[in-house]
Design a protein around this motif. Sequence first.
Motif, short mmCIF file in Angstrom:
data_model
loop_
_atom_site.label_atom_id
_atom_site.label_comp_id
_atom_site.label_asym_id
_atom_site.label_seq_id
_atom_site.Cartn_x
_atom_site.Cartn_y
_atom_site.Cartn_z
N ILE A 123 0.83 -1.21 0.00
CA ILE A 123 0.00 0.00 0.00
C ILE A 123 0.86 1.26 0.00
CG2 ILE A 123 -1.96 -1.15 1.11
CD1 ILE A 123 -1.11 0.25 3.73
N ASN A 124 2.17 1.10 0.25
CA ASN A 124 3.10 2.23 0.21
C ASN A 124 3.98 2.19 -1.04
OD1 ASN A 124 2.17 3.04 2.75
ND2 ASN A 124 3.71 1.82 3.82
N ALA A 125 3.70 1.24 -1.93
CA ALA A 125 4.56 1.04 -3.10
C ALA A 125 3.82 1.37 -4.39
CB ALA A 125 5.07 -0.40 -3.13
N MET A 126 3.12 2.50 -4.37
CA MET A 126 2.44 3.00 -5.56
C MET A 126 2.98 4.37 -5.91
SD MET A 126 -1.53 1.89 -4.76
CE MET A 126 -1.50 2.38 -3.02
N ALA A 127 2.94 4.71 -7.20
CA ALA A 127 3.44 6.00 -7.67
C ALA A 127 2.37 6.65 -8.55
CB ALA A 127 4.73 5.81 -8.46
N TYR A 128 2.31 7.98 -8.49
CA TYR A 128 1.22 8.69 -9.20
C TYR A 128 1.75 9.93 -9.89
CZ TYR A 128 -3.14 11.28 -9.92
OH TYR A 128 -4.19 11.98 -10.46
N ASN A 129 1.35 10.08 -11.15
CA ASN A 129 1.63 11.30 -11.92
C ASN A 129 0.43 11.55 -12.83
OD1 ASN A 129 2.43 13.17 -13.95
ND2 ASN A 129 4.59 12.68 -13.59
N PRO A 130 -0.34 12.60 -12.57
CA PRO A 130 -1.58 12.83 -13.33
C PRO A 130 -1.36 13.23 -14.78
CG PRO A 130 -1.12 14.70 -11.90
CD PRO A 130 -0.10 13.65 -11.57
N TYR A 131 -0.11 13.55 -15.15
CA TYR A 131 0.18 14.03 -16.51
C TYR A 131 0.54 12.90 -17.46
CZ TYR A 131 0.38 18.21 -13.68
OH TYR A 131 0.08 19.21 -12.77
N LEU A 132 0.51 11.64 -16.96
CA LEU A 132 0.82 10.49 -17.80
C LEU A 132 -0.46 9.77 -18.21
CD1 LEU A 132 3.87 9.08 -15.77
CD2 LEU A 132 3.89 10.68 -17.70
N SER A 133 -0.40 9.02 -19.30
CA SER A 133 -1.59 8.30 -19.77
C SER A 133 -2.02 7.24 -18.76
CB SER A 133 -1.31 7.64 -21.13
OG SER A 133 -0.19 6.76 -21.03
N GLU A 134 -1.06 6.66 -18.06
CA GLU A 134 -1.36 5.73 -16.96
C GLU A 134 -0.87 6.39 -15.67
OE1 GLU A 134 -3.03 3.07 -17.03
OE2 GLU A 134 -3.12 2.50 -19.13
N PRO A 135 -1.72 7.17 -15.02
CA PRO A 135 -1.23 7.99 -13.88
C PRO A 135 -0.79 7.19 -12.66
CG PRO A 135 -3.62 8.15 -14.10
CD PRO A 135 -3.14 7.43 -15.31
N LEU A 136 -1.40 6.01 -12.42
CA LEU A 136 -1.05 5.23 -11.23
C LEU A 136 -0.20 4.03 -11.61
CD1 LEU A 136 -1.53 4.93 -8.12
CD2 LEU A 136 -3.29 3.27 -8.71
N ILE A 137 0.97 3.94 -11.04
CA ILE A 137 1.82 2.77 -11.23
C ILE A 137 1.75 1.94 -9.96
CG2 ILE A 137 4.19 1.96 -11.58
CD1 ILE A 137 4.71 4.40 -13.25
N ASP A 138 1.30 0.69 -10.11
CA ASP A 138 1.00 -0.16 -8.95
C ASP A 138 1.44 -1.60 -9.24
OD1 ASP A 138 -0.03 -1.24 -6.64
OD2 ASP A 138 -2.12 -1.18 -7.31
N PRO A 139 2.76 -1.84 -9.24
CA PRO A 139 3.26 -3.16 -9.65
C PRO A 139 2.99 -4.28 -8.65
CG PRO A 139 5.07 -1.78 -8.91
CD PRO A 139 3.86 -0.90 -8.94
#
Length: 453
Positions: A123-139
Amino acid sequence: MMNSSINISLPKEVEIILNRIMEKGGQAYVVGGAVRDALLGRPVNDWDVATSFHPDDIERIFSFARTIPTGKKYGTVTVIINDMPVEVTTFRGEGQYNDFRHPAQITFLSDIIEDLSRRDFTINAMAYNPYLSEPLIDPFDGLGDLSRKLIRTVGQPERRFAEDPLRIMRGIRFCAELGFRLEENTFKAACAHHHLLSRISAERIRDELNKIMVAPDPFESLVLLYETGTFEVILPEFSQYLSHTGQLAFKAVKLCRADGVLRLAALYCCMIARPDSTPDQTIKGYAPELPDKVKSVERSLRRLRYDNKTVHRVTQLVSSFPVQFSSNTAEAAYQIRKLMGNLGVQDAFNLFDLKRAYLLAAGQKEQSERIAALTSTAREILARGDALNLSQLAINGHDVMAIGIGADDPRDIGKALQQAYEWVLMHPEWNDKKLLLSKLKALYKQDKDEEKR
C-alpha cells in the motif's frame, strides 16, 4: 497494475515540482503514504516525490526555490515552494542493511518500478503522476490490498523484516490506523522475526508504540503485538501478565480516549488488575505487590526512553489505580479533592477514565456508573473553586507564625498547615483566614494544656 481512472488532487506546489522535472527531461511521481492516504480519502500531511534525477540535478533545477540537502547521500533533497516542504528522492536500489535501518549501499536508478520494489508494504509502493496516460503505477497490487484492507509486504516478508525489524511494528501500526489486518504470510514472518526487534533502538520502538496507542481503535493491533511475540521483546516487564489480563487491558485501552499517557497507563495496569475467571471477567482485586509493580512500570518506561514527565504521570496513574472511593458523599468528595491535589486536575480525571474503562471492559456497568457519578462530583468541585492543594489555603506559614505556632519548634508550622489543609479538604467552606487561624490556635492551645497535665 496500472489504472487510468485514478484521480488524485495535488497541491499546486507538488504540481510545480512534477512539471518542472518533466520539462527538464526527468521522470517524477508522487509516492508513498501520500498516494495511499489520498486513495483512502484520508488527509495527506506529507507529500513525497520520487524522480529519475539525481540530488545535484534537483538542487540546480530548483535554484529559484529553497532546497535543503535533507539526506543527500540517500538521494533526498527537500524542495520548499510557498513555504511547503516536499521531499524529492532519486529512484534508488538498496544493498544489505547492516544496522537494521539503513542500507549499506545506495544505487541510484532510472526505473520507478525498481524503486517501488524496495519499499515496505504494497500500500506504500504505488506511484502517481496525473500528466501520464497511466497515472497510477502499482506493480504490487497496493490498490487491491487497500480494497481488501490488507497489510502485505513487498516481496518476501522475511527479507523485509530482516532488513528493518521495526517494519513489524510499523505494519501493526498501519493495522491500527487504517483498520486493516496483516496478510497471513506477513503475520507468520512477523512471528518468526519478532526477536530481531531487540536490535532496534528504544526510541524507534517507543515512537511506533506511541502511534499505535493513539490510533482510533488499537485493540486488534495490541492483540497482534501479543500474538506475534512483539510484547515479549519491547515490554518484557509486563508481557508475563498478558496471558491472564491482556484481553481485559486491551479492551480498556480501546475504551480510553486517544490520549497517550492515559492509554499507556491502561496498558500497564494489566500488571495489577486481577480479573475473575468467570466469563464476564469481573475485577476481584489487585496484585498485593503494588510498589514493586509500579517500579517495574517505571523501569519499562525509562528503558523505552520516555521523558520524565510521562514516566511520572503514568506511574502515578498506575499506583493510584487501586484506590477505592468511599460510599459516603462527603468522604468521597474529600478523596477527590486530595486526588486532584496529588495528581493534578488533568490526571485525576484521567484516573476516573482509567477506572471506568477497566470496569466497562470487565462488564461491570453498575460500578462504572458510580465512577461516572464521581467524575461529575469532581467537575462540581472544580466549578466551585474548592482548594485542592496547600498553595490554595487562605493562610500561609507567616500567618501561622504570627499566632505563635512554631516559635518553639519550626516543624510545627508545616504540621499546622497540613492540618488546615486536611480540614479544608473535608470542609472547603472552612478555607477562611480568620476561621482557620482560630481553629489552629484553639488546637495548639489544647495540645499545650494536655502537655501540662
